[in-house]
Design a protein around this motif. Structure first.
Motif, PDB file in Angstrom:
ATOM      1  N   UNK A  48     -17.924 -59.417  13.737  1.00 17.81           N
ATOM      2  CA  UNK A  48     -17.738 -58.178  12.993  1.00 17.81           C
ATOM      3  C   UNK A  48     -16.257 -57.925  12.728  1.00 17.81           C
ATOM      4  N   UNK A  49     -15.431 -58.237  13.698  1.00 17.49           N
ATOM      5  CA  UNK A  49     -13.994 -58.023  13.582  1.00 17.49           C
ATOM      6  C   UNK A  49     -13.345 -58.802  12.448  1.00 17.49           C
ATOM      7  N   UNK A  50     -13.984 -59.852  11.990  1.00 14.87           N
ATOM      8  CA  UNK A  50     -13.455 -60.621  10.861  1.00 14.87           C
ATOM      9  C   UNK A  50     -13.390 -59.775   9.595  1.00 14.87           C
ATOM     10  N   UNK A  51     -14.150 -58.698   9.571  1.00 21.71           N
ATOM     11  CA  UNK A  51     -14.199 -57.842   8.394  1.00 21.71           C
ATOM     12  C   UNK A  51     -13.321 -56.601   8.538  1.00 21.71           C
ATOM     13  N   UNK A  52     -12.648 -56.449   9.670  1.00 19.98           N
ATOM     14  CA  UNK A  52     -11.767 -55.310   9.882  1.00 19.98           C
ATOM     15  C   UNK A  52     -10.455 -55.518   9.129  1.00 19.98           C
ATOM     16  N   UNK A  53      -9.894 -54.428   8.651  1.00 20.04           N
ATOM     17  CA  UNK A  53      -8.543 -54.489   8.096  1.00 20.04           C
ATOM     18  C   UNK A  53      -7.558 -54.412   9.270  1.00 20.04           C
ATOM     19  N   UNK A  54      -6.276 -54.356   8.983  1.00 16.75           N
ATOM     20  CA  UNK A  54      -5.263 -54.341  10.039  1.00 16.75           C
ATOM     21  C   UNK A  54      -5.433 -53.153  10.980  1.00 16.75           C
ATOM     22  N   UNK A  55      -5.872 -52.021  10.446  1.00 18.60           N
ATOM     23  CA  UNK A  55      -6.157 -50.825  11.241  1.00 18.60           C
ATOM     24  C   UNK A  55      -7.510 -50.288  10.813  1.00 18.60           C
ATOM     25  N   UNK A  56      -8.255 -49.799  11.784  1.00 18.22           N
ATOM     26  CA  UNK A  56      -9.610 -49.334  11.497  1.00 18.22           C
ATOM     27  C   UNK A  56      -9.899 -48.069  12.296  1.00 18.22           C
ATOM     28  N   UNK A  57     -10.632 -47.166  11.674  1.00 17.44           N
ATOM     29  CA  UNK A  57     -11.030 -45.931  12.340  1.00 17.44           C
ATOM     30  C   UNK A  57     -12.425 -46.117  12.916  1.00 17.44           C
ATOM     31  N   UNK A  58     -12.568 -45.824  14.198  1.00 16.46           N
ATOM     32  CA  UNK A  58     -13.864 -45.867  14.865  1.00 16.46           C
ATOM     33  C   UNK A  58     -14.190 -44.473  15.354  1.00 16.46           C
ATOM     34  N   UNK A  59     -15.447 -44.104  15.244  1.00 20.34           N
ATOM     35  CA  UNK A  59     -15.932 -42.846  15.785  1.00 20.34           C
ATOM     36  C   UNK A  59     -17.015 -43.209  16.785  1.00 20.34           C
ATOM     37  N   UNK A  60     -16.709 -43.004  18.042  1.00 21.19           N
ATOM     38  CA  UNK A  60     -17.671 -43.301  19.100  1.00 21.19           C
ATOM     39  C   UNK A  60     -17.892 -42.021  19.881  1.00 21.19           C
ATOM     40  N   UNK A  62     -18.517 -39.131  18.753  1.00 25.13           N
ATOM     41  CA  UNK A  62     -17.894 -37.982  18.112  1.00 25.13           C
ATOM     42  C   UNK A  62     -16.382 -37.953  18.206  1.00 25.13           C
ATOM     43  N   UNK A  63     -15.794 -38.980  18.793  1.00 22.77           N
ATOM     44  CA  UNK A  63     -14.338 -39.039  18.941  1.00 22.77           C
ATOM     45  C   UNK A  63     -13.776 -40.072  17.962  1.00 22.77           C
ATOM     46  N   UNK A  64     -12.943 -39.604  17.028  1.00 17.72           N
ATOM     47  CA  UNK A  64     -12.308 -40.485  16.052  1.00 17.72           C
ATOM     48  C   UNK A  64     -11.013 -41.046  16.618  1.00 17.72           C
ATOM     49  N   UNK A  65     -10.826 -42.344  16.466  1.00 19.73           N
ATOM     50  CA  UNK A  65      -9.577 -42.997  16.855  1.00 19.73           C
ATOM     51  C   UNK A  65      -9.278 -44.086  15.832  1.00 19.73           C
ATOM     52  N   UNK A  66      -7.999 -44.310  15.589  1.00 24.84           N
ATOM     53  CA  UNK A  66      -7.570 -45.406  14.733  1.00 24.84           C
ATOM     54  C   UNK A  66      -7.022 -46.495  15.647  1.00 24.84           C
ATOM     55  N   UNK A  67      -7.497 -47.724  15.448  1.00 21.70           N
ATOM     56  CA  UNK A  67      -7.119 -48.853  16.288  1.00 21.70           C
ATOM     57  C   UNK A  67      -6.566 -49.988  15.431  1.00 21.70           C
ATOM     58  N   UNK A  68      -5.692 -50.775  16.037  1.00 19.65           N
ATOM     59  CA  UNK A  68      -5.289 -52.037  15.427  1.00 19.65           C
ATOM     60  C   UNK A  68      -6.503 -52.961  15.487  1.00 19.65           C
ATOM     61  N   UNK A  69      -6.559 -53.939  14.614  1.00 19.22           N
ATOM     62  CA  UNK A  69      -7.717 -54.835  14.492  1.00 19.22           C
ATOM     63  C   UNK A  69      -8.152 -55.423  15.840  1.00 19.22           C
ATOM     64  N   UNK A  70      -7.227 -56.033  16.589  1.00 20.44           N
ATOM     65  CA  UNK A  70      -7.593 -56.664  17.862  1.00 20.44           C
ATOM     66  C   UNK A  70      -8.086 -55.650  18.879  1.00 20.44           C
ATOM     67  N   UNK A  71      -7.447 -54.499  18.917  1.00 15.60           N
ATOM     68  CA  UNK A  71      -7.861 -53.448  19.841  1.00 15.60           C
ATOM     69  C   UNK A  71      -9.247 -52.933  19.464  1.00 15.60           C
ATOM     70  N   UNK A  72      -9.508 -52.788  18.171  1.00 15.69           N
ATOM     71  CA  UNK A  72     -10.822 -52.324  17.707  1.00 15.69           C
ATOM     72  C   UNK A  72     -11.907 -53.314  18.096  1.00 15.69           C
TER      73      UNK A  72
END
Length: 92
Positions: A48-60, A62-72
């Motif tokens: 799945x991570x192959x489709x991430x951009x350099x930074x990605x927003x995840x909501x888990x 109800x908490x939104x966070x922006x992560x770098x690709x590897x961290x995400x």
């Protein structure tokens, strides 16, 4: 990372965090979304991570966070380990 009870039911990946498919043909885009769907259905964070951009927003949970690709990828992998996917499909 510890996820709350709400995380058990929902992880939202912002569409803007996925690679832009602008300029790609419909067949390429359809194939990419099929791969994304399969990756989530299998709980495969690396694929799945192959489709991430350099930074990605995840909501888990109800908490939104922006992560770098590897961290995400790590966060999504941990989510899948803690909450294995039972089923998943994209709706059009």
């Amino acid at each position: 990372m510890k996820f709350g009870k709400a995380a058990r039911y929902c992880m939202v990946i912002s569409a803007v965090g996925l690679l832009s498919f602008s300029g790609a043909g419909k067949l390429q885009t359809d194939a990419a979304f099929a791969q994304i769907e399969q990756s989530i259905a299998k709980g495969d964070a690396q694929e799945l991570g192959k489709f991430f951009s350099a930074h990605i927003e995840l909501n888990i949970g109800g908490k939104d966070e922006v992560y770098a690709k590897n961290q995400a990828q790590f966060v999504v992998k941990e989510f899948f380990v803690n909450y294995p996917v039972k089923s998943f499909r994209l709706l059009s």
